[in-house]
Design an enzyme around this catalytic site. Structure first.
Site, PDB file in Angstrom:
ATOM      1  N   CYS A   1       0.801  -1.211   0.000  1.00  0.00           N
ATOM      2  CA  CYS A   1       0.000   0.000   0.000  1.00  0.00           C
ATOM      3  C   CYS A   1       0.838   1.268   0.000  1.00  0.00           C
ATOM      4  O   CYS A   1       2.018   1.258   0.306  1.00  0.00           O
ATOM      5  CB  CYS A   1      -0.918   0.036   1.224  1.00  0.00           C
ATOM      6  SG  CYS A   1      -1.987  -1.392   1.391  1.00  0.00           S
TER       7      CYS A   1
ATOM      8  N   GLY B   1       0.831   0.178  -5.169  1.00  0.00           N
ATOM      9  CA  GLY B   1      -0.409  -0.586  -5.171  1.00  0.00           C
ATOM     10  C   GLY B   1      -1.225  -0.289  -6.400  1.00  0.00           C
ATOM     11  O   GLY B   1      -1.502   0.879  -6.695  1.00  0.00           O
TER      12      GLY B   1
ATOM     13  N   ASN C   1      -0.514   1.041   5.502  1.00  0.00           N
ATOM     14  CA  ASN C   1       0.562   0.401   4.759  1.00  0.00           C
ATOM     15  C   ASN C   1       1.338  -0.468   5.739  1.00  0.00           C
ATOM     16  O   ASN C   1       1.900   0.042   6.708  1.00  0.00           O
ATOM     17  CB  ASN C   1       1.485   1.458   4.134  1.00  0.00           C
ATOM     18  CG  ASN C   1       2.719   0.868   3.474  1.00  0.00           C
ATOM     19  OD1 ASN C   1       3.771   1.485   3.446  1.00  0.00           O
ATOM     20  ND2 ASN C   1       2.606  -0.329   2.927  1.00  0.00           N
ATOM     21  N   GLY C   2       1.366  -1.772   5.495  1.00  0.00           N
ATOM     22  CA  GLY C   2       2.080  -2.676   6.387  1.00  0.00           C
ATOM     23  C   GLY C   2       1.293  -3.954   6.623  1.00  0.00           C
ATOM     24  O   GLY C   2       0.390  -4.299   5.858  1.00  0.00           O
TER      25      GLY C   2
ATOM     26  N   TYR D   1      13.943  -2.409  -4.067  1.00  0.00           N
ATOM     27  CA  TYR D   1      12.921  -2.599  -5.096  1.00  0.00           C
ATOM     28  C   TYR D   1      11.729  -1.659  -5.002  1.00  0.00           C
ATOM     29  O   TYR D   1      11.320  -1.056  -5.983  1.00  0.00           O
ATOM     30  CB  TYR D   1      12.428  -4.047  -5.037  1.00  0.00           C
ATOM     31  CG  TYR D   1      11.371  -4.407  -6.051  1.00  0.00           C
ATOM     32  CD1 TYR D   1      11.722  -4.839  -7.333  1.00  0.00           C
ATOM     33  CD2 TYR D   1      10.018  -4.333  -5.736  1.00  0.00           C
ATOM     34  CE1 TYR D   1      10.757  -5.174  -8.270  1.00  0.00           C
ATOM     35  CE2 TYR D   1       9.040  -4.667  -6.669  1.00  0.00           C
ATOM     36  CZ  TYR D   1       9.414  -5.084  -7.929  1.00  0.00           C
ATOM     37  OH  TYR D   1       8.457  -5.419  -8.846  1.00  0.00           O
TER      38      TYR D   1
END
Length: 468
Positions: A13, A39, A113-114, A253
């Site tokens: 996310c 995302g 996010n996570g 990445y």
């Protein structure tokens, strides 16, 4: 229709929020556009005009979801935006964020996010106590905790709820009149603060600030909770200081190369990774160095400069590939690979090639790409990878959650080299990776490489690790 599934790793996310700007929805649209790499399954924006919440959530990419009419309808000076990646089975609109609840006459939404490694445990307890869940997201757990504690007052209820969570989270909460950013004590995922005139901005990465010409203020610190309301910005640090565990794969990445995260610019770190690879795996007789675009570009540039070898774009990426394709016939089995990347035949034919790749997770796509290089007549094909082998699953928000998905878990390096059809294969050492970040082992999570999880994970954690 056949949906192509990338074999690269997926991060779950990105969040973006604005407080105090009349065009909050439009700015958030631009911010999410900049964070689209984090995302691509769904996106959403929730705004507040001080009294009511307005929302738009849908499956798909940001520019396909929001029209000019949508943005005009999202009224208010506060906004909370989210882009989400999900895996098969959880890619449904009900799991799109920001997630909204209405409680005691007030609205509250959250973007996350996570991944929470104790989500299943908390959910089981809450359900026994009578809570009814609407989604399969671990993010919903914190909302139930918050609702149960709201009698304490919003701030105390939020801190109490966050204190029960274990794992990775960068949260963006929003009420009718307040925007709140919160980051877990280990600081797994990036989160930053910016300013645009008198308005405040919160984003997963600084590249989103750049797009709207916002000024970077600082990163939200691990364990920090930031409240933004009519009185300005206020910060608290309610949790005991813990060892930081920044996800090092953000540098390898996930994050955009123009972002500043964990105190460094991603572009510079990736170039240093490439230079470190040139030191660990030199190929002085090679004719050229090339990446598999786009994620390998900057490490390849670093390798070529350090090794004194020509840097070439030996594969050309088709930037106009959509997310779905008409299903190819059986005699076009590598269509999904060739439609995205195609080798430059005259550049590669008869040459000794060093390919720089950012990572090899499952190996399927890499194998097909190497075969394409062979097919156009490369004399030798060597590969170096700008991270160590992925041998362990991630439970903090990356989509390789089982060992069976990881080629390096089941095969030694020499076996992988043989499977991929390479003349040689070299992975950057953990020591070399840390050297390229100019940091110690203590500051990063390296669990996917060494199996040392900074936050303990029980055997049931995988139940939610795909539902971020």
């Amino acid at each position: 229709m056949w949906r192509a599934r990338s074999q690269g790793p997926k991060e779950y996310c990105g969040v973006f929020g604005v407080y105090g700007h009349p065009e909050a929805a439009r700015l958030t649209y631009y911010g999410l556009y900049a964070l689209q790499h984090r995302g691509q399954e769904s996106a959403g924006i929730v705004t507040s005009d001080g009294k009511h919440l307005h929302q738009k959530r849908a499956m798909g990419l940001v520019p396909d979801i929001f029209s000019e009419r949508d943005l005009k309808g999202l009224k208010g000076h506060i906004a909370n935006g989210h882009v989400r990646y999900s895996t098969t089975g959880s890619s449904v609109l009900g799991n799109a964020q920001p997630f909204i609840i209405n409680y005691a006459g007030h609205g509250l939404c959250v973007g996350h996010n996570g991944n929470l490694v104790n989500a299943h445990e908390l959910r089981r307890h809450l359900e026994k106590e009578g809570s009814i869940f609407q989604t399969s997201m671990d993010s919903e757990v914190v909302m139930h905790l918050l609702a149960r504690n709201i009698h304490m007052g919003f701030e105390e209820a939020l801190v109490s709820s966050l204190s029960q969570l274990r794992g990775a989270y960068s949260f963006l909460f929003m009420t009718e009149d307040t925007l709140v950013a919160a980051r877990d004590p280990q600081g797994f995922r990036p989160l930053c603060l910016g300013a645009l005139g008198d308005a405040y901005v919160v984003a997963s990465e600084t590249c989103a600030l750049d797009l709207i010409d916002a000024r970077f203020i600082r990163e939200v610190e691990p364990g920090e909770v930031v409240f933004i309301d009519k009185n300005g910005l206020r910060s608290i640090k309610p949790f005991t200081r813990q060892r930081h565990a920044h996800c090092i794969f953000e540098f390898i990445y996930f994050a955009r190369p123009d972002s500043y995260i964990f105190g460094q610019t991603v572009y510079s770190v990736r170039r240093r990774q490439g230079a470190q690879l040139a030191e660990e795996f030199p190929h002085p007789d090679a004719d050229l160095v090339m990446p598999f675009p786009d994620s390998g570009n900057y490490a390849a540039l670093g390798y070529a400069c350090a090794a004194g070898l020509p840097f070439e774009m030996g594969m050309i990426r088709n930037h106009y590939v959509g997310r779905t394709f008409i299903q190819p016939s059986q005699d076009m089995r590598d269509f999904g690979v060739r439609v995205k990347l195609n080798p430059v035949r005259e550049l590669i034919k008869g040459k000794k090639v060093v390919i720089v790749e950012d990572s090899i997770i499952r190996g399927t796509t890499t194998m097909a790409r190497v075969q394409n290089i062979r097919n156009v007549g490369a004399a030798e094909v060597h590969m170096v990878v700008s991270c160590p082998p992925h041998r362990f699953p991630c439970h903090y928000g990356i989509d390789f959650s089982t060992k069976g998905e990881l080629i390096a878990c089941n095969h030694k390096v020499e076996e992988i080299r043989n499977l991929l059809g390479l003349d040689s294969l070299g992975y950057l050492s953990i020591e070399g990776l840390l050297e390229s970040t100019s940091a110690s082992r203590q500051g990063f999570c390296l669990a996917c490489f060494d199996g040392e999880y900074p936050v303990p994970v029980d055997e049931n954690a995988g139940k939610f690790c795909l539902e971020c």
